[in-house]
Scaffold this motif. Sequence first.
Motif, PDB file in Angstrom:
ATOM      1  N   PHE A  18     -39.750  -1.887  64.988  1.00 24.06           N
ATOM      2  CA  PHE A  18     -40.947  -2.709  64.820  1.00 24.06           C
ATOM      3  C   PHE A  18     -42.210  -1.902  65.093  1.00 24.06           C
ATOM      4  O   PHE A  18     -43.212  -2.021  64.386  1.00 24.06           O
ATOM      5  CB  PHE A  18     -40.879  -3.927  65.741  1.00 24.06           C
ATOM      6  CG  PHE A  18     -42.091  -4.798  65.669  1.00 24.06           C
ATOM      7  CD1 PHE A  18     -42.326  -5.588  64.553  1.00 24.06           C
ATOM      8  CD2 PHE A  18     -42.995  -4.822  66.708  1.00 24.06           C
ATOM      9  CE1 PHE A  18     -43.454  -6.386  64.471  1.00 24.06           C
ATOM     10  CE2 PHE A  18     -44.120  -5.614  66.647  1.00 24.06           C
ATOM     11  CZ  PHE A  18     -44.353  -6.404  65.531  1.00 24.06           C
ATOM     12  N   LYS A  19     -42.180  -1.036  66.125  1.00 19.79           N
ATOM     13  CA  LYS A  19     -43.346  -0.208  66.432  1.00 19.79           C
ATOM     14  C   LYS A  19     -43.646   0.770  65.300  1.00 19.79           C
ATOM     15  O   LYS A  19     -44.811   1.022  64.991  1.00 19.79           O
ATOM     16  CB  LYS A  19     -43.128   0.549  67.742  1.00 19.79           C
ATOM     17  CG  LYS A  19     -43.255  -0.334  68.970  1.00 19.79           C
ATOM     18  CD  LYS A  19     -43.318   0.480  70.241  1.00 19.79           C
ATOM     19  CE  LYS A  19     -41.939   0.952  70.631  1.00 19.79           C
ATOM     20  NZ  LYS A  19     -41.899   1.632  71.923  1.00 19.79           N
ATOM     21  N   ILE A  20     -42.624   1.293  64.659  1.00 18.86           N
ATOM     22  CA  ILE A  20     -42.829   2.204  63.528  1.00 18.86           C
ATOM     23  C   ILE A  20     -43.513   1.463  62.382  1.00 18.86           C
ATOM     24  O   ILE A  20     -44.482   1.962  61.795  1.00 18.86           O
ATOM     25  CB  ILE A  20     -41.489   2.820  63.076  1.00 18.86           C
ATOM     26  CG1 ILE A  20     -40.976   3.791  64.135  1.00 18.86           C
ATOM     27  CG2 ILE A  20     -41.638   3.520  61.732  1.00 18.86           C
ATOM     28  CD1 ILE A  20     -39.561   4.278  63.891  1.00 18.86           C
ATOM     29  N   TYR A  21     -43.029   0.263  62.052  1.00 18.30           N
ATOM     30  CA  TYR A  21     -43.657  -0.524  60.995  1.00 18.30           C
ATOM     31  C   TYR A  21     -45.100  -0.883  61.355  1.00 18.30           C
ATOM     32  O   TYR A  21     -45.982  -0.887  60.499  1.00 18.30           O
ATOM     33  CB  TYR A  21     -42.860  -1.797  60.700  1.00 18.30           C
ATOM     34  CG  TYR A  21     -41.658  -1.557  59.843  1.00 18.30           C
ATOM     35  CD1 TYR A  21     -41.789  -1.053  58.547  1.00 18.30           C
ATOM     36  CD2 TYR A  21     -40.382  -1.820  60.317  1.00 18.30           C
ATOM     37  CE1 TYR A  21     -40.686  -0.832  57.752  1.00 18.30           C
ATOM     38  CE2 TYR A  21     -39.271  -1.595  59.519  1.00 18.30           C
ATOM     39  CZ  TYR A  21     -39.421  -1.102  58.248  1.00 18.30           C
ATOM     40  OH  TYR A  21     -38.338  -0.880  57.459  1.00 18.30           O
ATOM     41  N   LEU A  22     -45.345  -1.186  62.607  1.00 15.15           N
ATOM     42  CA  LEU A  22     -46.688  -1.511  63.054  1.00 15.15           C
ATOM     43  C   LEU A  22     -47.621  -0.316  62.905  1.00 15.15           C
ATOM     44  O   LEU A  22     -48.766  -0.458  62.465  1.00 15.15           O
ATOM     45  CB  LEU A  22     -46.645  -1.992  64.502  1.00 15.15           C
ATOM     46  CG  LEU A  22     -47.915  -2.604  65.053  1.00 15.15           C
ATOM     47  CD1 LEU A  22     -48.268  -3.871  64.285  1.00 15.15           C
ATOM     48  CD2 LEU A  22     -47.733  -2.927  66.521  1.00 15.15           C
ATOM     49  N   LYS A  23     -47.131   0.878  63.216  1.00 16.71           N
ATOM     50  CA  LYS A  23     -47.949   2.088  63.050  1.00 16.71           C
ATOM     51  C   LYS A  23     -48.275   2.330  61.584  1.00 16.71           C
ATOM     52  O   LYS A  23     -49.409   2.673  61.239  1.00 16.71           O
ATOM     53  CB  LYS A  23     -47.229   3.304  63.634  1.00 16.71           C
ATOM     54  CG  LYS A  23     -47.194   3.315  65.136  1.00 16.71           C
ATOM     55  CD  LYS A  23     -46.400   4.492  65.649  1.00 16.71           C
ATOM     56  CE  LYS A  23     -46.231   4.406  67.152  1.00 16.71           C
ATOM     57  NZ  LYS A  23     -45.394   5.496  67.675  1.00 16.71           N
ATOM     58  N   PHE A  24     -47.297   2.150  60.694  1.00 14.59           N
ATOM     59  CA  PHE A  24     -47.562   2.307  59.266  1.00 14.59           C
ATOM     60  C   PHE A  24     -48.592   1.293  58.786  1.00 14.59           C
ATOM     61  O   PHE A  24     -49.463   1.613  57.976  1.00 14.59           O
ATOM     62  CB  PHE A  24     -46.283   2.173  58.443  1.00 14.59           C
ATOM     63  CG  PHE A  24     -45.436   3.413  58.436  1.00 14.59           C
ATOM     64  CD1 PHE A  24     -45.979   4.646  58.159  1.00 14.59           C
ATOM     65  CD2 PHE A  24     -44.083   3.327  58.681  1.00 14.59           C
ATOM     66  CE1 PHE A  24     -45.203   5.784  58.136  1.00 14.59           C
ATOM     67  CE2 PHE A  24     -43.290   4.455  58.670  1.00 14.59           C
ATOM     68  CZ  PHE A  24     -43.851   5.690  58.399  1.00 14.59           C
ATOM     69  N   ALA A  25     -48.507   0.069  59.282  1.00 15.82           N
ATOM     70  CA  ALA A  25     -49.470  -0.963  58.887  1.00 15.82           C
ATOM     71  C   ALA A  25     -50.877  -0.591  59.351  1.00 15.82           C
ATOM     72  O   ALA A  25     -51.848  -0.744  58.600  1.00 15.82           O
ATOM     73  CB  ALA A  25     -49.046  -2.310  59.461  1.00 15.82           C
ATOM     74  N   LEU A  26     -50.995  -0.104  60.568  1.00 17.98           N
ATOM     75  CA  LEU A  26     -52.312   0.281  61.076  1.00 17.98           C
ATOM     76  C   LEU A  26     -52.880   1.471  60.304  1.00 17.98           C
ATOM     77  O   LEU A  26     -54.073   1.500  59.990  1.00 17.98           O
ATOM     78  CB  LEU A  26     -52.225   0.594  62.571  1.00 17.98           C
ATOM     79  CG  LEU A  26     -51.997  -0.606  63.480  1.00 17.98           C
ATOM     80  CD1 LEU A  26     -51.815  -0.162  64.922  1.00 17.98           C
ATOM     81  CD2 LEU A  26     -53.148  -1.594  63.371  1.00 17.98           C
ATOM     82  N   ILE A  27     -52.045   2.444  59.995  1.00 16.69           N
ATOM     83  CA  ILE A  27     -52.503   3.591  59.215  1.00 16.69           C
ATOM     84  C   ILE A  27     -52.957   3.140  57.829  1.00 16.69           C
ATOM     85  O   ILE A  27     -53.994   3.589  57.324  1.00 16.69           O
ATOM     86  CB  ILE A  27     -51.390   4.656  59.128  1.00 16.69           C
ATOM     87  CG1 ILE A  27     -51.194   5.318  60.490  1.00 16.69           C
ATOM     88  CG2 ILE A  27     -51.716   5.711  58.070  1.00 16.69           C
ATOM     89  CD1 ILE A  27     -49.977   6.204  60.573  1.00 16.69           C
TER      90      ILE A  27
END
Length: 87
Positions: A18-27
């Motif tokens: 989930f944290k990886i997906y969240l980082k991609f969304a923020l980027i």
Amino acid sequence: MDLMELLHQLLLHILDIFKIYLKFALITLVIYFLAEWYILRYGAELEAELDAHLVEGAELREESPDRPESNSTLSKVFRFVVNFFIL
């Protein structure tokens, strides 16, 4: 290992994903807002440059470009990408 420990490990892995997906969304959001800022700041210059190239091409073919004006952000992003890769 007991069942609770396995469930704890599974939960930790799910949270990591989930944290990886969240980082991609923020980027993605940062890149989108940077592109939006660039288009709003330099969009008129890019459109004038594109129109100049279109007029040059129309003069060479002896046609007039009849295209409607658009204020769409998607259209501006598309023009920016096209200008970046072609010009």
